[in-house]
Design a protein around this motif. Structure first.
Motif, mmCIF file in Angstrom:
data_model
loop_
_atom_site.group_PDB
_atom_site.id
_atom_site.type_symbol
_atom_site.label_atom_id
_atom_site.label_comp_id
_atom_site.label_asym_id
_atom_site.label_seq_id
_atom_site.Cartn_x
_atom_site.Cartn_y
_atom_site.Cartn_z
ATOM 1 N N ALA A 48 0.777 -1.103 0.078
ATOM 2 C CA ALA A 48 -0.101 -0.030 -0.066
ATOM 3 C C ALA A 48 0.694 1.128 0.083
ATOM 4 C CB ALA A 48 -0.967 0.029 1.195
ATOM 5 N N ALA A 49 2.068 1.129 0.575
ATOM 6 C CA ALA A 49 2.996 2.470 0.744
ATOM 7 C C ALA A 49 3.422 2.420 -0.525
ATOM 8 C CB ALA A 49 4.000 2.263 2.016
ATOM 9 N N LEU A 50 3.655 1.424 -1.274
ATOM 10 C CA LEU A 50 4.450 1.777 -2.685
ATOM 11 C C LEU A 50 3.419 1.887 -3.632
ATOM 12 C CD1 LEU A 50 7.234 -1.139 -2.593
ATOM 13 C CD2 LEU A 50 7.489 1.290 -2.121
ATOM 14 N N GLY A 51 2.205 1.589 -3.396
ATOM 15 C CA GLY A 51 1.024 1.942 -4.353
ATOM 16 C C GLY A 51 1.166 0.981 -5.467
ATOM 17 N N MET A 52 1.515 -0.225 -5.106
ATOM 18 C CA MET A 52 1.605 -1.406 -6.266
ATOM 19 C C MET A 52 0.867 -2.652 -5.627
ATOM 20 S SD MET A 52 5.467 -1.600 -7.554
ATOM 21 C CE MET A 52 6.520 0.093 -7.308
ATOM 22 N N GLY A 53 0.560 -3.681 -6.425
ATOM 23 C CA GLY A 53 0.145 -4.914 -5.728
ATOM 24 C C GLY A 53 1.440 -5.639 -5.588
ATOM 25 N N SER A 54 1.033 -6.752 -5.162
ATOM 26 C CA SER A 54 2.047 -7.934 -4.940
ATOM 27 C C SER A 54 2.546 -8.437 -6.072
ATOM 28 C CB SER A 54 1.107 -9.068 -3.942
ATOM 29 O OG SER A 54 0.762 -8.645 -2.786
ATOM 30 N N HIS A 55 1.795 -8.551 -7.189
ATOM 31 C CA HIS A 55 2.561 -9.172 -8.488
ATOM 32 C C HIS A 55 3.420 -8.058 -9.083
ATOM 33 C CE1 HIS A 55 -1.515 -11.402 -8.171
ATOM 34 N NE2 HIS A 55 -0.783 -12.450 -8.759
ATOM 35 N N ALA A 56 3.116 -6.823 -8.969
ATOM 36 C CA ALA A 56 4.127 -5.766 -9.229
ATOM 37 C C ALA A 56 5.318 -5.698 -8.709
ATOM 38 C CB ALA A 56 3.488 -4.375 -9.344
ATOM 39 N N ILE A 57 5.245 -5.893 -7.325
ATOM 40 C CA ILE A 57 6.420 -5.988 -6.548
ATOM 41 C C ILE A 57 7.204 -7.120 -6.861
ATOM 42 C CG2 ILE A 57 7.501 -5.968 -4.152
ATOM 43 C CD1 ILE A 57 4.988 -4.481 -3.329
ATOM 44 N N GLY A 58 6.532 -8.395 -6.923
ATOM 45 C CA GLY A 58 7.262 -9.533 -7.445
ATOM 46 C C GLY A 58 7.773 -9.609 -8.744
ATOM 47 N N MET A 59 7.263 -8.664 -9.537
ATOM 48 C CA MET A 59 7.991 -8.592 -10.965
ATOM 49 C C MET A 59 9.162 -8.092 -10.704
ATOM 50 S SD MET A 59 6.318 -10.453 -13.235
ATOM 51 C CE MET A 59 7.082 -9.685 -14.886
ATOM 52 N N LEU A 60 9.137 -6.929 -10.140
ATOM 53 C CA LEU A 60 10.282 -5.822 -9.942
ATOM 54 C C LEU A 60 11.390 -6.515 -9.301
ATOM 55 C CD1 LEU A 60 8.845 -2.523 -9.080
ATOM 56 C CD2 LEU A 60 9.703 -3.183 -10.888
ATOM 57 N N VAL A 61 11.077 -7.268 -8.026
ATOM 58 C CA VAL A 61 12.282 -8.247 -7.505
ATOM 59 C C VAL A 61 12.778 -9.441 -8.415
ATOM 60 C CG1 VAL A 61 12.512 -9.782 -5.705
ATOM 61 C CG2 VAL A 61 11.482 -7.675 -4.979
ATOM 62 N N GLY A 62 11.870 -10.057 -9.028
ATOM 63 C CA GLY A 62 12.307 -11.094 -10.160
ATOM 64 C C GLY A 62 13.222 -10.654 -11.103
ATOM 65 N N THR A 63 12.677 -9.258 -11.791
ATOM 66 C CA THR A 63 13.544 -8.525 -12.779
ATOM 67 C C THR A 63 14.836 -8.341 -12.301
ATOM 68 O OG1 THR A 63 11.445 -7.729 -13.784
ATOM 69 C CG2 THR A 63 13.620 -6.744 -14.329
ATOM 70 N N PHE A 64 15.163 -7.844 -10.936
ATOM 71 C CA PHE A 64 16.317 -7.363 -10.489
ATOM 72 C C PHE A 64 17.246 -8.703 -10.521
ATOM 73 C CE2 PHE A 64 19.232 -7.502 -6.606
ATOM 74 C CZ PHE A 64 19.851 -6.477 -6.961
ATOM 75 N N PHE A 65 16.613 -9.847 -9.989
ATOM 76 C CA PHE A 65 17.318 -11.041 -9.995
ATOM 77 C C PHE A 65 17.770 -11.701 -11.250
ATOM 78 C CE2 PHE A 65 15.834 -11.187 -5.543
ATOM 79 C CZ PHE A 65 17.053 -11.153 -4.892
ATOM 80 N N ALA A 66 16.825 -11.512 -12.192
ATOM 81 C CA ALA A 66 17.127 -12.072 -13.538
ATOM 82 C C ALA A 66 18.171 -11.241 -14.258
ATOM 83 C CB ALA A 66 15.830 -12.027 -14.328
ATOM 84 N N THR A 67 18.201 -9.743 -14.018
ATOM 85 C CA THR A 67 19.029 -9.199 -14.684
ATOM 86 C C THR A 67 20.523 -9.292 -13.734
ATOM 87 O OG1 THR A 67 17.335 -7.280 -15.105
ATOM 88 C CG2 THR A 67 19.782 -6.608 -15.218
ATOM 89 N N GLY A 68 20.440 -9.480 -12.772
ATOM 90 C CA GLY A 68 21.928 -9.569 -12.228
ATOM 91 C C GLY A 68 22.490 -10.922 -12.703
ATOM 92 N N SER A 69 21.597 -12.221 -12.588
ATOM 93 C CA SER A 69 22.069 -13.343 -13.265
ATOM 94 C C SER A 69 22.774 -13.205 -14.707
ATOM 95 C CB SER A 69 21.121 -14.371 -13.288
ATOM 96 O OG SER A 69 20.002 -14.185 -14.199
ATOM 97 N N ARG A 70 21.810 -12.417 -15.365
ATOM 98 C CA ARG A 70 22.452 -12.402 -16.922
ATOM 99 C C ARG A 70 23.539 -11.481 -17.108
ATOM 100 N NH1 ARG A 70 21.101 -15.694 -20.298
ATOM 101 N NH2 ARG A 70 21.110 -14.117 -22.052
ATOM 102 N N LEU A 71 23.820 -10.306 -16.327
ATOM 103 C CA LEU A 71 24.987 -9.495 -16.338
ATOM 104 C C LEU A 71 26.172 -9.950 -15.659
ATOM 105 C CD1 LEU A 71 23.021 -5.888 -16.129
ATOM 106 C CD2 LEU A 71 24.060 -7.408 -18.229
ATOM 107 N N ARG A 72 26.090 -11.076 -14.794
ATOM 108 C CA ARG A 72 27.330 -11.556 -14.139
ATOM 109 C C ARG A 72 28.457 -11.938 -15.198
ATOM 110 N NH1 ARG A 72 28.830 -16.357 -13.221
ATOM 111 N NH2 ARG A 72 27.366 -18.201 -13.640
ATOM 112 N N PRO A 73 29.637 -11.921 -14.603
ATOM 113 C CA PRO A 73 30.736 -12.361 -15.528
ATOM 114 C C PRO A 73 30.644 -13.770 -15.481
ATOM 115 C CG PRO A 73 31.812 -11.225 -13.706
ATOM 116 C CD PRO A 73 29.963 -11.132 -13.482
ATOM 117 N N PRO A 74 30.999 -14.514 -16.483
ATOM 118 C CA PRO A 74 31.067 -15.859 -16.564
ATOM 119 C C PRO A 74 31.974 -16.474 -15.604
ATOM 120 C CG PRO A 74 32.098 -14.888 -18.606
ATOM 121 C CD PRO A 74 31.264 -13.900 -17.862
ATOM 122 N N SER A 75 31.993 -17.438 -15.100
ATOM 123 C CA SER A 75 32.560 -18.037 -14.100
ATOM 124 C C SER A 75 33.776 -18.981 -14.830
ATOM 125 C CB SER A 75 32.036 -18.912 -13.159
ATOM 126 O OG SER A 75 31.372 -20.043 -13.904
ATOM 127 N N ALA A 76 34.900 -19.077 -14.305
ATOM 128 C CA ALA A 76 36.140 -19.668 -14.976
ATOM 129 C C ALA A 76 35.988 -21.141 -14.878
ATOM 130 C CB ALA A 76 37.382 -19.112 -14.368
#
Length: 76
Positions: A48-76
């Motif tokens: 309620a404080a963010l003015g978003m539903g649970s699904h929108a917050i979940g999408m934002l958090v999921g996008t953060f983790f998906a972007t982080g996993s795609r941008l990480r350098p490859p492991s040796a």
């Protein structure tokens, strides 16, 4: 003349510097992930404080983790 004498920065470092690097790495990882983790954990309480539903917050958090996993350098 040895290579370490030419370049004093290339000298082997002691265990104290390894501990400092480890501590800095843990601190950086924790400070980067903690805000998003807390938003995900308290999503139901703060939606309620963010003015978003649970699904929108979940999408934002999921996008953060998906972007982080795609941008990480490859492991040796």
């Amino acid at each position: 003349m040895a290579e370490s004498e030419e370049h004093p920065d290339l000298r082997p470092r002691g265990p104290d510097s390894r501990l400092l690097v480890l501590a800095a790495t843990i601190l950086a990882d924790t400070s980067a992930i903690l805000p998003v983790g807390l938003v995900g954990a308290f999503a139901l309480d703060i939606r309620a404080a963010l003015g978003m539903g649970s699904h929108a917050i979940g999408m934002l958090v999921g996008t953060f983790f998906a972007t982080g996993s795609r941008l990480r350098p490859p492991s040796a």
